[in-house]
Design a protein around this motif. Structure first.
Motif, mmCIF file in Angstrom:
data_model
loop_
_atom_site.group_PDB
_atom_site.id
_atom_site.type_symbol
_atom_site.label_atom_id
_atom_site.label_comp_id
_atom_site.label_asym_id
_atom_site.label_seq_id
_atom_site.Cartn_x
_atom_site.Cartn_y
_atom_site.Cartn_z
ATOM 1 N N ARG A 164 1.101 -0.955 -0.069
ATOM 2 C CA ARG A 164 0.209 0.234 -0.080
ATOM 3 C C ARG A 164 1.144 0.993 0.012
ATOM 4 O O ARG A 164 1.905 1.217 0.480
ATOM 5 C CB ARG A 164 -0.955 0.265 0.779
ATOM 6 C CG ARG A 164 -0.041 0.906 2.188
ATOM 7 C CD ARG A 164 -1.236 0.524 3.794
ATOM 8 N NE ARG A 164 -1.054 0.610 5.237
ATOM 9 C CZ ARG A 164 -0.355 1.721 5.590
ATOM 10 N NH1 ARG A 164 -0.976 2.475 4.880
ATOM 11 N NH2 ARG A 164 0.127 1.775 6.853
ATOM 12 N N ALA A 183 -3.890 3.922 -2.321
ATOM 13 C CA ALA A 183 -3.587 2.752 -3.757
ATOM 14 C C ALA A 183 -2.820 1.540 -2.527
ATOM 15 O O ALA A 183 -1.709 2.149 -1.811
ATOM 16 C CB ALA A 183 -2.484 3.114 -4.387
ATOM 17 N N TYR A 224 -2.782 -3.098 -2.868
ATOM 18 C CA TYR A 224 -2.848 -3.911 -4.018
ATOM 19 C C TYR A 224 -3.027 -5.304 -3.374
ATOM 20 O O TYR A 224 -2.268 -5.538 -2.213
ATOM 21 C CB TYR A 224 -1.647 -3.934 -5.257
ATOM 22 C CG TYR A 224 -1.737 -5.413 -5.863
ATOM 23 C CD1 TYR A 224 -2.830 -5.151 -6.692
ATOM 24 C CD2 TYR A 224 -0.584 -6.003 -5.611
ATOM 25 C CE1 TYR A 224 -2.349 -6.721 -7.551
ATOM 26 C CE2 TYR A 224 -0.746 -7.514 -6.722
ATOM 27 C CZ TYR A 224 -1.718 -7.474 -7.526
ATOM 28 O OH TYR A 224 -1.737 -8.470 -8.604
ATOM 29 N N ARG A 243 -7.147 -10.690 -8.125
ATOM 30 C CA ARG A 243 -6.165 -9.811 -7.431
ATOM 31 C C ARG A 243 -7.087 -8.156 -7.663
ATOM 32 O O ARG A 243 -8.083 -7.862 -8.507
ATOM 33 C CB ARG A 243 -5.336 -9.356 -9.645
ATOM 34 C CG ARG A 243 -3.985 -10.819 -8.741
ATOM 35 C CD ARG A 243 -4.037 -10.474 -10.014
ATOM 36 N NE ARG A 243 -4.742 -10.852 -10.931
ATOM 37 C CZ ARG A 243 -5.343 -11.903 -11.292
ATOM 38 N NH1 ARG A 243 -4.966 -13.146 -11.280
ATOM 39 N NH2 ARG A 243 -5.924 -12.236 -12.809
ATOM 40 N N ASP A 244 -6.720 -7.871 -6.355
ATOM 41 C CA ASP A 244 -7.190 -6.771 -5.713
ATOM 42 C C ASP A 244 -7.193 -5.382 -6.232
ATOM 43 O O ASP A 244 -5.434 -5.521 -5.391
ATOM 44 C CB ASP A 244 -8.416 -6.718 -5.469
ATOM 45 C CG ASP A 244 -9.195 -7.484 -4.600
ATOM 46 O OD1 ASP A 244 -9.923 -7.998 -5.267
ATOM 47 O OD2 ASP A 244 -10.383 -8.015 -3.569
ATOM 48 N N TRP A 245 -7.769 -4.335 -6.259
ATOM 49 C CA TRP A 245 -6.828 -3.031 -5.614
ATOM 50 C C TRP A 245 -8.014 -1.780 -5.285
ATOM 51 O O TRP A 245 -9.508 -1.814 -6.157
ATOM 52 C CB TRP A 245 -6.868 -2.073 -7.851
ATOM 53 C CG TRP A 245 -5.592 -2.591 -8.141
ATOM 54 C CD1 TRP A 245 -4.885 -3.198 -9.059
ATOM 55 C CD2 TRP A 245 -3.851 -2.057 -8.455
ATOM 56 N NE1 TRP A 245 -3.836 -3.415 -9.163
ATOM 57 C CE2 TRP A 245 -2.682 -2.633 -8.794
ATOM 58 C CE3 TRP A 245 -3.645 -1.137 -7.096
ATOM 59 C CZ2 TRP A 245 -1.373 -2.024 -9.302
ATOM 60 C CZ3 TRP A 245 -2.384 -0.340 -6.976
ATOM 61 C CH2 TRP A 245 -1.258 -1.198 -7.909
ATOM 62 N N ASN A 249 -12.986 -0.406 -4.713
ATOM 63 C CA ASN A 249 -12.064 -1.412 -4.394
ATOM 64 C C ASN A 249 -12.406 -1.872 -6.762
ATOM 65 O O ASN A 249 -13.321 -2.248 -7.318
ATOM 66 C CB ASN A 249 -12.478 -2.561 -4.165
ATOM 67 C CG ASN A 249 -11.413 -3.945 -3.975
ATOM 68 O OD1 ASN A 249 -10.668 -3.617 -3.655
ATOM 69 N ND2 ASN A 249 -11.965 -5.053 -4.423
ATOM 70 N N SER A 288 -11.291 -5.327 -9.054
ATOM 71 C CA SER A 288 -11.528 -6.988 -9.237
ATOM 72 C C SER A 288 -11.433 -7.139 -10.244
ATOM 73 O O SER A 288 -12.159 -7.177 -10.962
ATOM 74 C CB SER A 288 -11.786 -7.878 -7.759
ATOM 75 O OG SER A 288 -11.728 -8.711 -7.247
#
Length: 439
Positions: free
Chosen positions: A348, A370, A372, A386-388, A417, A419
């Motif tokens: 992060r 941000a 990840y 996979r998440d942002w 979010n 994903s």
């Protein structure tokens, strides 16, 4: 006129000297400054014999009694002055005198309250500065420390529901439900400080955090027959331990806490947190902090495996010469569990910027973040998840609307979010109204 016999320079006999009220009070004030508290007390009491409701004399009496160690009487005189005061100037003097008497008597928490009252009625910047300095002086010597914050905000996504139009689970389509309404958050803490050698300090305390939701009419209508708008409420209670130790020019802080969380007012999990932070000055206007934190979460449901998570990183702060401040945080994150879909690695980053000068009467601060996360295993996608997480926030404190050193705080936060798994795509917009302390 008020008559009082005072000693003259002649060695034989003391002669009475006629002094006006103003002269006697001015003499008492000078006597206090010179450390002659008994003389000041005699003069103040002489004025009070003529007028028992003389506020200035009561304040001087309180200060003299305090210097003489008669703290209970000093408090009584200052309280009487406060009750009789008819102007903010008189109230300020009475509040400052009462705070001094309380602090000297060991009642430092109440002294802090009265210093806030003095700050509220202060007429000049110099008086306000003196009240703040007194508050900080007493706070530094008060082993008890209290924290409190409260806020209420509209919330566009109370349940963190997916923003996808359709979510496929087991080959079947489901339409996500997103509830909106209002969220109230309360945080309160108390700790006691134990002072050690070489400037070390240890704090033992407790913290409570609660987030309570109320749905709007549309969301209430969408609730199922067995659901409640408070199913998404969250409460956490912790016992806390913190140790701060100077190491040369640097500071080492170690902390631990343990407690319980409730979700929907039902026992959800027990938690344990450990953290270490090392703060190092880098010149006059810069500081870097290195930190590492570990967390264990043990669920009330015996069918759920514990999760062990942690992060390590650095935080850099720079104070600009014109008063602005910027802070940048970078950290690596991760989690382990026997429940494979809960394991992840990631990182992060966040930047916070505080303006040193108000704009249109508001003290502004901004934040961008941000994060990840990569989940190698996911029941929704064979390639994993996979998440942002992207966040943006702004806060505006309104010092012109302060009361006893507390200012209204208006905030706005956007969170999104992203994903590869639609079920975990979400976004929320929150506006908040709260309070914070100026000092």
């Amino acid at each position: 006129m008020v008559a009082l016999a005072i000693a003259c320079a002649a060695p034989a006999v003391a002669e009475p000297v006629q002094l006006t009220r103003a002269q006697m009070l001015a003499t008492a004030h000078r006597a206090l400054g010179a450390g002659a508290a008994r003389q000041a007390l005699v003069l103040a009491e002489a004025v009070l014999r003529v007028n028992p409701q003389d506020v200035t004399a009561l304040v001087l009496k309180s200060r003299a009694l305090r210097d003489l160690g008669r703290y209970d009487e000093a408090q009584e005189a200052a309280q009487a002055a406060w009750a009789l005061a008819g102007t903010d100037g008189a109230r300020y003097a009475a509040a400052m005198a009462l705070a001094q008497a309380l602090s000297s008597d060991g009642s430092r928490t109440m002294a802090q309250v009265w210093l806030r009252r003095a700050h509220e009625v202060a007429a000049t910047d110099a008086q306000r500065t003196l009240a703040v300095q007194g508050y900080q002086y007493v706070k530094a010597r008060n082993p008890w420390n209290y924290t409190f914050s409260f806020g209420v905000s509209p919330n566009s996504n109370l349940n963190n529901g997916s923003s996808a139009d359709v979510v496929w689970v087991g080959g079947l389509p489901f339409v996500p439900v997103v509830y909106s309404g209002y969220t109230a958050q309360l945080s309160a803490g108390v700790s006691y400080r134990f002072s050690g050698e070489n400037g070390a300090e240890t704090y033992l305390g407790a913290q409570l955090f609660a987030r309570v939701n109320w749905f709007d009419a549309a969301s209430l209508a969408a609730l199922g027959p067995t659901e409640s708008q408070h199913d998404y409420d969250f409460v956490q209670a912790l016992a806390t331990l913190r140790h701060i130790r100077p190491v040369g020019a640097t500071t080492l802080e170690l902390s631990a806490n343990a407690g319980r969380t409730w979700y929907g007012w039902t026992h959800f999990a027990d938690v344990v947190n450990l953290k270490a932070e090392w703060r190092l000055p880098m010149g006059e206007n810069d500081q870097i902090a290195l930190f590492a934190e570990g967390r264990g979460q043990f669920f009330a449901d015996p069918g759920k495996a514990p999760i062990y998570s942690g992060e390590a990183g650095a935080r850099l702060r720079h104070d600009f010469s014109w008063g602005d401040r910027v802070e940048v945080t970078l950290a690596a994150t991760g989690a382990m569990s026997n429940d494979a879909p809960r394991e992840f690695v990631g990182g992060r980053a966040r930047i916070d910027y505080d303006l040193g000068q108000p704009i249109l009467g508001a003290d502004l601060s901004f934040g961008l973040g941000a994060a990840y996360r990569s989940y190698p295993v996911s029941p929704f996608d064979p390639t994993g998840r996979r998440d942002w997480l992207l966040t943006a926030s702004v806060e505006a404190a309104l010092p012109n609307m302060a009361y006893m050193g507390f200012v209204p705080l208006i905030s706005a936060e956007f969170e999104k979010n992203l994903s590869n798994v639609p079920a975990f795509q979400s976004q929320a917009l929150r506006f908040g109204l709260g309070i914070k302390s100026q000092f």
